[in-house]
Design a protein around this motif. Structure first.
Motif, PDB file in Angstrom:
ATOM      1  N   LEU A  29       3.956 -12.886  -1.639  1.00 25.92           N
ATOM      2  CA  LEU A  29       4.003 -13.507  -3.081  1.00 25.92           C
ATOM      3  C   LEU A  29       4.505 -13.576  -3.678  1.00 25.92           C
ATOM      4  N   SER A  30       5.573 -12.885  -4.303  1.00 29.86           N
ATOM      5  CA  SER A  30       6.519 -12.033  -5.070  1.00 29.86           C
ATOM      6  C   SER A  30       7.427 -11.501  -4.964  1.00 29.86           C
TER       7      SER A  30
ATOM      8  N   VAL B   4       5.071  -8.222  -4.370  1.00 36.74           N
ATOM      9  CA  VAL B   4       3.401  -8.012  -5.135  1.00 36.74           C
ATOM     10  C   VAL B   4       2.741  -9.557  -3.911  1.00 36.74           C
ATOM     11  N   THR B   5       1.891  -8.547  -2.921  1.00 33.81           N
ATOM     12  CA  THR B   5       1.298  -9.618  -1.937  1.00 33.81           C
ATOM     13  C   THR B   5      -0.579  -9.864  -2.182  1.00 33.81           C
ATOM     14  N   ASP B   6      -0.872 -10.283  -1.128  1.00 34.90           N
ATOM     15  CA  ASP B   6      -2.314 -10.502  -1.114  1.00 34.90           C
ATOM     16  C   ASP B   6      -3.373  -9.618  -2.340  1.00 34.90           C
ATOM     17  N   LYS B   7      -2.723  -8.377  -1.150  1.00 32.45           N
ATOM     18  CA  LYS B   7      -3.808  -7.734  -0.814  1.00 32.45           C
ATOM     19  C   LYS B   7      -3.528  -6.171  -2.358  1.00 32.45           C
ATOM     20  N   GLY B   8      -1.756  -6.811  -2.819  1.00 34.76           N
ATOM     21  CA  GLY B   8      -2.094  -6.005  -4.288  1.00 34.76           C
ATOM     22  C   GLY B   8      -0.642  -5.591  -4.195  1.00 34.76           C
ATOM     23  N   THR B   9       0.110  -4.736  -5.277  1.00 29.40           N
ATOM     24  CA  THR B   9       1.663  -4.416  -5.544  1.00 29.40           C
ATOM     25  C   THR B   9       2.263  -3.222  -4.607  1.00 29.40           C
TER      26      THR B   9
ATOM     27  N   ASP C 244       3.540 -22.041   5.557  1.00 28.71           N
ATOM     28  CA  ASP C 244       3.043 -21.012   4.754  1.00 28.71           C
ATOM     29  C   ASP C 244       1.878 -20.459   6.560  1.00 28.71           C
ATOM     30  N   ASP C 245       1.182 -21.452   7.198  1.00 26.43           N
ATOM     31  CA  ASP C 245       0.709 -21.379   7.013  1.00 26.43           C
ATOM     32  C   ASP C 245       1.107 -22.700   9.650  1.00 26.43           C
TER      33      ASP C 245
END
Length: 164
Positions: A2-3, A15-20, A108-109
């Motif tokens: 994500l960032s 930073v991912t959708d599962k955490g940093t 993204d998809d």
């Protein structure tokens, strides 16, 4: 991802959708999304998503059931390669003569999608590879495939440390 941001000590927060994740180094291996990852840290990478042509063989008896796949073998002068995938051997064209798929960013998809098969420019190289890879002449008929692949404009990989 994500960032991506760099800390004052030079390490990174990913930073991912599962955490940093805190990382000492980050390697951009994002393929079609390499441009987007570069932009996260202010780098405009000179890479293009382009058509990539290769042929996929049927299963090859000598390869089926091997404990390990054979090593990717490349003839840079002939601009071709062959590698093992499951029981077959994709046979590819390294020339960057495919059409570039210029878009501001990769969706993204986008996942495992192929482009319409357009092997016009790649057939002569791919069909002549039996002089380089002699066993390929005995392989079963192959079907063409055209996935997108990321290339630098000169066809070479981008490697090394960035200024970011």
């Amino acid at each position: 991802m994500l960032s991506l941001s760099q800390r004052s000590d030079g390490s990174w927060d990913v930073v991912t959708d599962k955490g940093t994740v805190h990382a000492e180094h980050v390697v951009n291996c994002a393929g079609l999304w390499a441009r987007e990852i570069g932009r996260m840290v202010g780098i405009d990478l000179p890479v293009l998503a382009m058509e990539h042509h290769y042929l996929i063989t049927e299963d090859i008896p000598e390869l089926v059931g091997r404990p390990r796949e054979f090593v990717n073998t490349t003839d840079y002068a002939g601009e071709i390669y062959v590698r093992q995938e499951r029981g077959g051997a994709p046979d590819g064209d390294l020339r960057t003569t495919g059409r570039d798929l210029v878009a501001p960013e990769t969706p993204d998809d986008f996942s495992m999608q192929l482009l319409p098969t357009m092997c016009r420019g790649s057939r002569p190289t791919l069909s002549s590879d039996s002089s380089i890879f002699p066993r390929s002449a005995a392989w079963a008929s192959a079907r063409p495939s055209t996935p997108p692949f990321t290339f630098a404009p000169d066809g070479n990989p981008l490697v090394g440390r960035s200024a970011a």
